[in-house]
Design a protein around this motif. Structure first.
Motif, PDB file in Angstrom:
ATOM      1  N   PRO A 176       0.680  -1.415  -0.023  1.00 30.88           N
ATOM      2  CA  PRO A 176      -0.074  -0.134   0.011  1.00 30.88           C
ATOM      3  C   PRO A 176       0.997   1.304   0.112  1.00 30.88           C
ATOM      4  N   LEU A 177       1.988   1.166   0.785  1.00 30.15           N
ATOM      5  CA  LEU A 177       2.842   2.246   0.693  1.00 30.15           C
ATOM      6  C   LEU A 177       3.601   2.803  -0.975  1.00 30.15           C
ATOM      7  N   ASP A 178       3.443   1.756  -1.800  1.00 29.54           N
ATOM      8  CA  ASP A 178       3.860   2.159  -3.104  1.00 29.54           C
ATOM      9  C   ASP A 178       2.549   2.968  -3.953  1.00 29.54           C
ATOM     10  N   ARG A 213       3.113   6.504  -2.486  1.00 27.10           N
ATOM     11  CA  ARG A 213       3.941   7.003  -3.318  1.00 27.10           C
ATOM     12  C   ARG A 213       3.611   7.484  -4.864  1.00 27.10           C
ATOM     13  N   GLU A 271       3.964  11.149  -6.418  1.00 23.87           N
ATOM     14  CA  GLU A 271       4.553  11.445  -7.656  1.00 23.87           C
ATOM     15  C   GLU A 271       3.567  12.128  -8.523  1.00 23.87           C
ATOM     16  N   MET A 282      -2.045   1.823   7.768  1.00 27.30           N
ATOM     17  CA  MET A 282      -0.805   2.913   7.666  1.00 27.30           C
ATOM     18  C   MET A 282      -0.821   3.585   6.542  1.00 27.30           C
ATOM     19  N   LEU A 331      -0.868   7.550   7.121  1.00 28.42           N
ATOM     20  CA  LEU A 331       0.055   8.649   6.495  1.00 28.42           C
ATOM     21  C   LEU A 331      -0.239   9.651   5.584  1.00 28.42           C
ATOM     22  N   ARG A 365      -1.842  12.376   7.856  1.00 28.13           N
ATOM     23  CA  ARG A 365      -0.802  12.934   8.544  1.00 28.13           C
ATOM     24  C   ARG A 365      -0.098  14.026   7.656  1.00 28.13           C
ATOM     25  N   ARG A 366       0.325  13.593   6.274  1.00 26.37           N
ATOM     26  CA  ARG A 366       1.193  14.071   5.227  1.00 26.37           C
ATOM     27  C   ARG A 366       0.431  14.952   4.567  1.00 26.37           C
ATOM     28  N   LEU A 371      -3.190   0.484  14.942  1.00 25.33           N
ATOM     29  CA  LEU A 371      -3.257   0.883  13.596  1.00 25.33           C
ATOM     30  C   LEU A 371      -4.533   0.768  13.239  1.00 25.33           C
ATOM     31  N   GLY A 378       6.922  -0.300  -8.677  1.00 18.14           N
ATOM     32  CA  GLY A 378       5.953  -1.106  -7.941  1.00 18.14           C
ATOM     33  C   GLY A 378       6.259  -2.342  -7.385  1.00 18.14           C
ATOM     34  N   VAL A 397       3.098  -7.693   2.354  1.00 18.90           N
ATOM     35  CA  VAL A 397       2.946  -6.393   1.645  1.00 18.90           C
ATOM     36  C   VAL A 397       3.738  -5.511   2.023  1.00 18.90           C
ATOM     37  N   PHE A 455       5.301  -4.858   4.718  1.00 17.95           N
ATOM     38  CA  PHE A 455       5.243  -4.738   6.335  1.00 17.95           C
ATOM     39  C   PHE A 455       5.835  -5.835   7.208  1.00 17.95           C
TER      40      PHE A 455
END
Lengths: 374, 356, 82
Positions: free
Chosen positions: A118-120, A123, A127, A149, A153, A156-157, A262, B206, C50, C52
């Motif tokens: 999920p963080l990808d 990002r 971008e 998360m 994030l 928060r950001r 979380l 990715g 994933v 984490f």
């Protein structure tokens, strides 16, 4: 690879299978909850190593399979939009909705991207500030902390162009629904090892004692699964129904408290529909009010959705362990991994897809075991 | 891609501007005029080397041995990114085409190469890739004798597509075919599986895995010749590319109406490929290779073939991985490290990373 | 569900206020979020789903299953191999 190879040891697996054969004095029906466990069982042929007395049935623990058709159709409607970059785990790309799937939409020009984490997706949003990025946040309790998360994030950001389409499901209500069904045949469970890594064991105790059903929380490798089966069989032979932890190298009784915090911050429990099974009360997660800004369902108005599920599909009965893939008239003919009719064929973890991929076209088709060449 | 160069007001197709004005491919490079000619001279002519005079004709007229048979193959290369650890689309094209010939027992003689260039492709990238092709061709050796260039609008081309034709010569006494596998034969691979697919995937946005793993793209002519010297009765050779070892063996099983049984503990795999496959939920049997050979040989020749492969740089990890069986014709199976057996079905589509 | 793989934590860093780590899986590494395993230190093995880390692998527990195997009827092993 450490902590993997040792649990794939053939000698250890055989000894466990032999012990199960010795100790199972009558017929037992055991369900493994997790799709990853199903995959491992079929991939390593573990069910064919078991005696006839022990029958393994496969549970609904495949989040891809059980994501409701409405959520899939909503995802497709959002992905179609020109202003959206739609990010998803790879599993969801081929899942058919009422009309299409993400892969086909991609070929028609939709900006659909596979992400590993999920963080990808977050990002991608950073971008591409001029585009709206939507992440398809599906999964069981294991994936909830990572998805939470990303949401937390983003808030928060101040990443305003990021939102999530949520379809999260919870295991314990599903176990309850299975055990409460009048046609239930399942007498013992291999519990979900990675879900319990996050949640711990406490939610499973009332299920075990309430239904007098053993639940042995197990890992995913052959030795884990066979030890899990052995321990379930032992309890069944003794008429016991308690929770045991086979996967202690990852699962602590209290679970992972940081991960739970979380999830509690971002999500709340709600009623949820399961594809192939129907609605189960308080079996899903939705975003809390304070994260409305990250809720793709609120952000994008896709209008009324008319869902259309093929009538022939018996996924529901397969997901509850009542039927096997080869009991379905369409299996392997009108329903294949390339053209799946329903839930259990859509993902490689689904029982039908796993059986199809590994050549299980008829009951206990045995391929002769052979010695490796010298 | 770099930004568009200044727009010329001259009519389309009649660009009078010299190539050195641009550092990217522009539509004019494809119009057959001076820009095209300049592109050929500065970028493509070195690829043909001594054969550049042939390029001034519309076709290359070439000698061919009197004995034996003609082997012809064609291929297209659309890899992304264009340059990856261990190679680029150019060297990939040369190796891929040469290997298709080599696994037929053919000596590669001539290659042609067609280039579809996307407007905006930096000329420096193109020059690097073409130079890489030249090095790859010289290493085999094989002559590049003809080619073509076209340019498509920005957005229509993913940078660069390469299409090739390869021509080779098969001696009279060599007859390999996927139809010749017999129960009892051994299945041998020349080295580690899945290197190319994982090297490419690791670089993809990715996914982004940090690794030193490189594509195994390499020419296999010398290795194939060693195999054919080590055994007089090689049934067939294949280079397992897309779809991995599974696709190649499923083809052989179907063509010969035999079963194939693989042994999981015998499959040579680099630790990096294992790690990446575990992480993404991939099966290495389905991951692409670009520099490996799978050989079906009589059981009594298996050891000699493995030793012969290991004598070449391309075959250091060669191993027997399975056998041809009478049972389950047309079906490939894998006996797992744990002892159970499962079917290795033909892949439906692309393997996708899974979370499940 | 839940494909999660054990890997070795190689180094730790901060991405803003988020604790991240580089985890090695047999030779390929990836950035992994460590927010759920605040006690993890380089050298630990963590279970990654994933991107984490969800738990630190407990070595003692990991060995337990093999101790259990030793307790299984040794007579059966003889039968199987005779």
């Amino acid at each position: 690879m450490k902590y993997l190879d040792e649990y794939r040891n053939g000698d250890a697996a055989k000894r466990l299978a032999d012990a199960i054969a010795r100790e199972a004095s009558r017929h037992h029906v055991v369900m493994e909850i997790c799709g990853g466990q199903t995959h491992s069982i079929v991939r390593y042929g573990l069910d064919e190593m078991l005696p006839e007395t022990v029958e393994l049935v496969h549970g609904p623990g495949c989040p891809v399979c059980v994501t409701p058709l409405e959520a899939i159709d909503r995802a497709h409607a959002i992905a179609r939009r020109d202003d959206v970059v739609f990010c998803s785990f790879g599993d969801m790309l081929r899942v058919p909705g009422s009309e299409t799937d993400l892969l086909r939409l991609k070929s028609e020009g939709a900006d659909v991207r596979i992400v590993y984490s999920p963080l990808d997706a977050l990002r991608v949003a950073q971008e591409n500030p001029a585009r709206e990025v939507v992440f398809f946040a599906i999964g069981f309790e294991t994936t909830a902390p990572p998805n939470a998360m990303a949401v937390s994030l983003a808030a928060r950001r101040g990443i305003r162009n990021f939102s999530v389409l949520v379809s999260h499901v919870l295991v314990p209500p599903a176990i309850d629904a299975i055990l409460s069904a009048p046609d239930n045949r399942v007498r013992g469970f291999l519990g979900p090892g990675h879900v319990c890594t996050v949640t711990g064991l406490s939610e499973y105790e009332p299920l075990a004692s309430g239904h007098r059903t053993p639940i042995v929380v197990s890992g995913f490798e052959p030795v884990d699964l066979l030890e899990g089966v052995l321990r379930v069989v032992r309890q069944l032979e003794r008429g016991q129904g308690t929770v045991e932890n086979q996967y202690g190298r990852s699962v602590r009784p209290a679970g992972n408290e940081a991960a739970q915090a979380l999830v509690t911050d971002v999500f709340e429990v709600r009623d949820q529909k399961w594809r192939g099974i129907g609605a189960i009360p308080r079996s899903g997660l939705g975003l809390r009010e304070k994260y409305t800004a990250q809720d793709a369902e609120r952000k994008f108005d896709v209008g009324a959705l008319r869902t259309n599920e093929p009538a022939e599909c018996i996924s529901g009965e397969i997901l509850r362990g009542v039927k096997k893939p080869w009991d379905c008239a369409a299996f392997g003919k009108r329903c294949t991994p390339e053209r799946p009719l329903g839930a259990t064929m859509v993902s490689s973890e689904g029982a039908c897809a796993a059986y199809f991929a590994y050549g299980r076209t008829e009951k206990r088709r045995r391929l002769p075991l052979a010695e490796a060449p010298a | 891609m770099t930004a568009r160069p200044p727009i010329e007001s001259a009519a389309f197709g009649a660009c009078p501007v010299p190539a050195s004005r641009y550092d990217v491919v522009v539509l004019g490079h494809g119009s057959g005029g001076r820009l095209s000619r300049d592109l050929f001279e500065s970028v493509f002519s070195p690829l043909l080397g001594a054969d550049r005079a042939l390029a001034l004709e519309d076709q290359a007229t070439l000698p061919f041995p009197a004995e034996g048979r003609l082997a012809v193959t064609t291929d297209a290369f659309v890899v992304h990114p264009l340059e990856f650890p261990g190679g680029d689309v150019g060297s990939l094209a040369v190796h891929g085409t040469v290997n298709d010939l080599a696994v037929g027992g053919a000596r590669p003689l001539y290659l042609t190469a067609s280039f579809i260039l996307e407007e905006g492709l930096p000329l420096s990238t193109l020059a690097r890739i073409v130079a890489s092709m030249k090095r790859a061709a010289d290493a085999v050796p094989v002559r590049v004798v003809a080619g073509d260039t076209k340019v498509v609008d920005r957005g229509k081309g993913d940078g660069l597509f390469v299409t090739t034709t390869g021509v080779g010569f098969v001696p009279a006494n060599v007859a390999l075919s996927a139809t010749l596998a017999r129960p009892g034969d051994a299945v041998v691979v020349s080295g580690t599986l899945g290197d190319h697919g994982i090297a490419i995937l690791a670089a993809r946005k990715g996914i982004e895995l940090d690794t030193r793993l490189e594509s195994d793209s390499q020419p296999l002519f010398a290795l194939c010749q060693e195999v054919l010297r080590a055994s007089r009765n090689v049934r067939c050779l294949r280079d397992p590319t897309r779809g991995g070892l599974s696709s190649a063996l499923n083809e052989i099983a179907a063509a010969s109406s035999v079963g194939v049984r693989l042994f999981e503990e015998k499959l040579p795999l680099r630790a990096e490929v294992r790690g990446a496959c575990e992480l993404l939920g991939f099966d290495p049997l389905y991951v692409a290779n670009e520099g490996k050979v799978v050989a079906v040989v009589p059981r009594e020749d298996a050891e000699a073939v493995v030793l012969a492969m290991r004598r070449t740089p391309a075959g250091t990890d060669a191993a027997v991985v399975g056998e041809i069986v009478e049972g389950h014709p047309g079906v490939v199976t894998l006996r797992s490290v744990v002892g159970g057996e499962r079917v290795v079905a033909l892949l439906a589509g692309e393997q996708l990373p899974r979370i499940c | 569900m839940c494909l999660a793989v054990p890997g070795r934590l190689v180094e730790v860093s901060m991405d803003g206020d988020v604790r991240m780590g580089k985890v090695s899986f047999g030779g390929v590494s990836r950035g992994v979020c460590l927010e759920c395993v605040p006690a993890a230190v380089p050298g630990d093995y963590v279970l990654v789903h994933v991107g984490f880390a969800l738990s630190v692998i407990d070595e003692a527990e990991a060995n337990r299953v093999f101790a259990m195997l030793a307790e299984l009827d040794p007579g059966a092993l003889e039968e199987a191999t005779s």
